[in-house]
Design an enzyme around this catalytic site. Structure first.
Site, PDB file in Angstrom:
ATOM      1  N   CYS A  75      48.247  62.308  70.206  1.00 50.66           N
ATOM      2  CA  CYS A  75      48.566  62.253  68.686  1.00 50.66           C
ATOM      3  C   CYS A  75      49.726  61.175  68.420  1.00 50.66           C
ATOM      4  O   CYS A  75      49.477  60.115  68.485  1.00 50.66           O
ATOM      5  CB  CYS A  75      48.614  63.434  68.218  1.00 50.66           C
ATOM      6  SG  CYS A  75      48.000  63.459  66.253  1.00 50.66           S
TER       7      CYS A  75
ATOM      8  N   HIS B 254      44.251  66.929  70.620  1.00 50.25           N
ATOM      9  CA  HIS B 254      45.423  67.755  71.190  1.00 50.25           C
ATOM     10  C   HIS B 254      45.028  68.797  72.223  1.00 50.25           C
ATOM     11  O   HIS B 254      44.702  69.778  72.242  1.00 50.25           O
ATOM     12  CB  HIS B 254      45.918  68.633  70.102  1.00 50.25           C
ATOM     13  CG  HIS B 254      46.610  67.945  69.026  1.00 50.25           C
ATOM     14  ND1 HIS B 254      47.995  67.548  69.115  1.00 50.25           N
ATOM     15  CD2 HIS B 254      46.165  67.287  67.851  1.00 50.25           C
ATOM     16  CE1 HIS B 254      48.474  66.864  68.083  1.00 50.25           C
ATOM     17  NE2 HIS B 254      47.300  66.767  67.443  1.00 50.25           N
TER      18      HIS B 254
ATOM     19  N   GLU C 253      47.071  70.404  74.163  1.00 52.50           N
ATOM     20  CA  GLU C 253      47.890  71.518  74.353  1.00 52.50           C
ATOM     21  C   GLU C 253      47.571  72.730  73.334  1.00 52.50           C
ATOM     22  O   GLU C 253      47.770  73.780  73.600  1.00 52.50           O
ATOM     23  CB  GLU C 253      49.301  71.015  74.063  1.00 52.50           C
ATOM     24  CG  GLU C 253      49.494  70.860  72.587  1.00 52.50           C
ATOM     25  CD  GLU C 253      48.982  69.593  71.960  1.00 52.50           C
ATOM     26  OE1 GLU C 253      48.251  68.971  72.543  1.00 52.50           O
ATOM     27  OE2 GLU C 253      49.549  69.056  70.904  1.00 52.50           O
TER      28      GLU C 253
END
Lengths: 88, 214
Positions: free
Chosen positions: B85, B192, B194
């Site tokens: 990002c 993302h 994560e």
């Protein structure tokens, strides 16, 4: 000598500008018919120096290294000695 | 293996990334923007957020900090670097990956789960997937529209890593949302991973990106 520096940063011609598109739509909502809206960012500051050209070169460096992204931006630089600035 | 998780003022996905790094069996260590010696690390993640308030352009201010010199040194040593990002925007700004991630086509903050096509599995981060496999990851950005001056070069050099599938929510060129450098070791991605490391969150496809450091 004190110089007024003005940098105008715009997206390269032909690049999509979502902010300008939205401004155009919103003005239309208010009943204004406008076209070809562009947004231009202005950065102003002052620099001390003797040589106008040397200052300009410095500002070009700033644009290339931080203020603009050469992939997407065009920029115009104005270097004005303060005693020549408007109203002085 | 020690993975450096870079922190700038305004980074806000650092703790999620550190947790994901741990889940992948690695040791995360936070690295402040003023550090320029990163040679102790086996890899680097630049997490998402809004470094320096996204002033000028997303990633612009972060791109001139000392930690970037350290990252460039690490890249010379052929250590893997993942930018997520805002981290992807930073990698674009410093030119470690081709192209830039700029304001979405429509004035919308895209925050949703998306299907993604794995366009290459030659990077460490996508090696667990098959080419053309579909995976699911969340996106959350207002400035994620991929743009490059030379799309053919990216195709020729197999530098397209992920592409949106089914729709193109931000107007990215050829629906590209992740690219890598020529070596494949430096990877910039808008989604993302994560946030998709445990089934509890809807998918654990993201964990493979961090296992890629192993």
């Amino acid at each position: 000598m004190l110089f007024d520096i003005e940098i105008k940063i715009s997206l390269k011609s032909g690049m999509l500008n979502p902010e300008a598109t939205q401004v155009e739509r919103s003005l239309d909502l208010l009943g204004y018919e406008v076209k070809n809206v562009k947004t231009v960012e202005t950065i102003k500051f002052q620099m001390e120096g003797d040589d106008r050209e040397a200052i300009r070169e410095n500002v070009v460096d700033m644009c290339e290294r931080l203020l603009c992204n050469p992939v997407i931006h065009d920029y115009k630089i104005n270097v004005i000695p303060q005693n020549m600035a408007c109203g002085k | 293996m020690k993975i450096g998780v870079i922190r700038f003022p305004g980074t806000n996905c650092d703790r999620d990334v550190a947790k994901a790094v741990e889940l992948a069996g690695l040791t995360p260590e936070y690295v402040w923007w003023s550090e320029d010696k990163l040679t102790d690390y086996d890899g680097i993640v630049i997490p998402g957020g809004f470094s320096y308030g996204d002033y000028l352009r997303a990633g612009a201010m972060a791109s001139i900090t000392p930690v970037i010199d350290g990252i460039k040194e690490l890249v010379k040593e052929e250590k893997p670097v993942l930018g997520i990002c805002n981290g992807a925007q930073i990698l674009g700004e410093i030119g470690l990956v081709p192209g830039v991630f700029i304001t979405n086509e429509t004035p919308k903050f895209n925050c949703e789960w998306v299907d993604l096509k794995v366009a290459t599995s030659r990077t460490p981060f996508t090696k667990a997937f098959k080419k053309d496999q579909t995976i699911a990851l969340p996106i959350a950005h207002a400035e994620g529209r991929f743009y490059t001056e030379d799309i053919d070069l990216l195709k020729d050099q197999d530098q397209i890593v992920l592409q949106f599938e089914g729709k193109n929510p931000n107007g990215s060129m050829e629906a590209i949302t992740s690219v890598c450098d020529e070596s494949g070791l430096v990877c910039a991605m808008m989604p993302h991973p994560e946030r998709a490391c445990e089934e509890l969150f809807g998918s654990d496809d993201g964990l493979n990106f961090f296992k890629g450091f192993l």
